[in-house]
Design an enzyme around this catalytic site. Structure first.
Site: not given
Length: 209
Positions: A88-89
Site C-alpha cells: 500500500c503506501l
C-alpha cells in the site's frame, strides 16, 4: 516502514510504495507480480503483472470484497515459482490486511495468529481497527469456504506455509517477550533511580543531633 520489503512466505512479500518501484529489490526477490492497494493504485513498471485495488485506509473501507481476487492473484504467482509483492503506501494497514487474509486461507491459523506471524516478519504491521474487525469476521464466516475453494481450484498445496507461518509466529512471540523483559528492566532501573534520588533529597534536609 522504510527498511525494504519483507518476506512473509515463499514467494510472498510485503512492502510499501517505495519498494514497489525499487527495481533492484524486485529483481533480487524474483518479483513478477505486484498487488497494489491504495487510493490511486495503478501499474507503474513495465514487465510486471499488476492487480490494482483503489482503497482508502479507512475503518469503513470494505476490503473483504477484494479478498478472493487478491488470494487468487498471490497464489497463482506462487504456483509459478515467482514472487508477489503486496503493498500500500506504508505497508502497515491495507496491504497487511490482504496478506493476513491470505495467510489465514493457506494455513489453519486464526486472524490474530496470522497477524502475529506477519508481524514476525514486518514489525510495523498494524491494520486499522475496522480492517481487524473484517479479518475477525472473515475468520468466523468465510475462511473455511475460501480454503475449500482454493483446494478445489488449485489442488493440494505443495508449499510449507503452515511451518513457515509458525516460525514467524514464534519469532513474534520471542520479540514480544524480549520487549516485555526490556520494559520490566527499564522500569526497575527507573524505580531504583527514583529511590536513590529520594534518599539523597532526604539526606540533604536532615541533620545529625
Amino acid at each position: 516502514m522504510g527498511n525494504g520489503m519483507n518476506k512473509i512466505l515463499t514467494g510472498l512479500f510485503l512492502g510499501n510504495f517505495k519498494d514497489a518501484r525499487d527495481v533492484e529489490q524486485l529483481h533480487k526477490n524474483n518479483i513478477t507480480h505486484i498487488l497494489s492497494i491504495h487510493d490511486s493504485a495503478r501499474p507503474m513498471l513495465e514487465g510486471m503483472k499488476y492487480l490494482c485495488i483503489p482503497a482508502s485506509d479507512s475503518p469503513s473501507q470494505n476490503l473483504i470484497q477484494h479478498f478472493k481476487d487478491s488470494i487468487a492473484f498471490i497464489h497463482e504467482c506462487r504456483l509459478k515459482g515467482e514472487g508477489c509483492l503486496v503493498h500500500c503506501l506504508a505497508g502497515v494497514s491495507r496491504s497487511v490486511t490482504l496478506v493476513v487474509a491470505y495467510v489465514m486461507t493457506v494455513t489453519d491459523f486464526g486472524w490474530e495468529d496470522s497477524l502475529s506471524a506477519v508481524r514476525g516478519a514486518r514489525t510495523c504491521a498494524n491494520p486499522n481497527m475496522g480492517f481487524q474487525k473484517q479479518l475477525e469476521d472473515f475468520g468466523k464466516c468465510e475462511v473455511h469456504h475460501f480454503r475449500t475453494w482454493l483446494k478445489d481450484t488449485y489442488g493440494e498445496s505443495t508449499f510449507h506455509d503452515k511451518d513457515e507461518a509458525k516460525q514467524l509466529l514464534d519469532k513474534h512471540k520471542q520479540q514480544e517477550a524480549a520487549e516485555s523483559q526490556n520494559a520490566t528492566s527499564s522500569g526497575r532501573q527507573w524505580n531504583s533511580h527514583l529511590t536513590s534520588l529520594s534518599s539523597r533529597s532526604y539526606s540533604n534536609y536532615t541533620t545529625e543531633t
